[in-house]
Design a protein around this motif. Sequence first.
Motif, PDB file in Angstrom:
ATOM      1  N   UNK A  63     -54.989  38.578 -51.275  1.00 33.76           N
ATOM      2  CA  UNK A  63     -54.212  39.175 -52.308  1.00 33.76           C
ATOM      3  C   UNK A  63     -54.902  38.364 -53.596  1.00 33.76           C
ATOM      4  N   UNK A  64     -55.454  37.251 -53.414  1.00 32.52           N
ATOM      5  CA  UNK A  64     -56.194  36.541 -54.417  1.00 32.52           C
ATOM      6  C   UNK A  64     -57.193  37.321 -55.090  1.00 32.52           C
ATOM      7  N   UNK A  65     -58.048  37.674 -54.149  1.00 33.73           N
ATOM      8  CA  UNK A  65     -59.148  38.385 -54.618  1.00 33.73           C
ATOM      9  C   UNK A  65     -58.657  40.056 -55.224  1.00 33.73           C
ATOM     10  N   UNK A  66     -57.819  40.434 -54.660  1.00 34.92           N
ATOM     11  CA  UNK A  66     -57.263  41.796 -55.022  1.00 34.92           C
ATOM     12  C   UNK A  66     -56.517  41.622 -56.744  1.00 34.92           C
ATOM     13  N   UNK A  67     -56.023  40.436 -56.866  1.00 32.42           N
ATOM     14  CA  UNK A  67     -55.480  40.402 -58.191  1.00 32.42           C
ATOM     15  C   UNK A  67     -56.651  40.038 -59.059  1.00 32.42           C
TER      16      UNK A  67
END
Length: 202
Positions: free
Chosen positions: A124-128
């Motif tokens: 989710x870090x990269x997605x965000x």
Amino acid sequence: MGGTMDGTRQRRRGDTRQRIQDVALDLFAEQGYEKTSLREISERLEVTKAALYYHFRTKEEILVSVFEDLTRPIAELIEWGRQQPHTLETKQEIVRRYSETLKGASPLFRFMQENQATVRELRIGEMFKNRMLGLRDILVDPDAELVDQVRCLSAMFTLHAGMHVMQDLDGDPEDKRRAVLEVATDLVTQAHESAGRTRQAP
């Protein structure tokens, strides 16, 4: 923590998959992502681990599903913004809609704010990050002066900070949200108008 999801929880309660998401996010917020086990999530739900596995195999699967569900409006907003003229009205509408999205997904964003190191290591870090870059590309004029680019980026961070810092200020939550939105909108407006004056200068 029973009211963490506010009205969103009421709408989602009947769906088993969404109940899992809600309970997991509560536990992640209470004791941290790393310290929460699937067993604890199943116990809080009063279901077996096998029943939990039917929907999710890992904690990260649960968190990714929460992120995808609650931030889908951001993806839709980016898609909408890319199809609009690069006007001040478009930018102001982006800021307004993003404020509404943050309001609807506030438990998730509180979790992300309080667990930044963990979030960076998860998908989710990269997605965000990709979602934020998408919004940046709509709000920021690439040929704008650096100070105006910073103003636009600061508008986004103002909305994020407003969810956390404003909790310590007295006042009605909706009044505080509107005040944060006004400041963010002012930043985008200043940046756009400044860029316009720069383009008109001889």
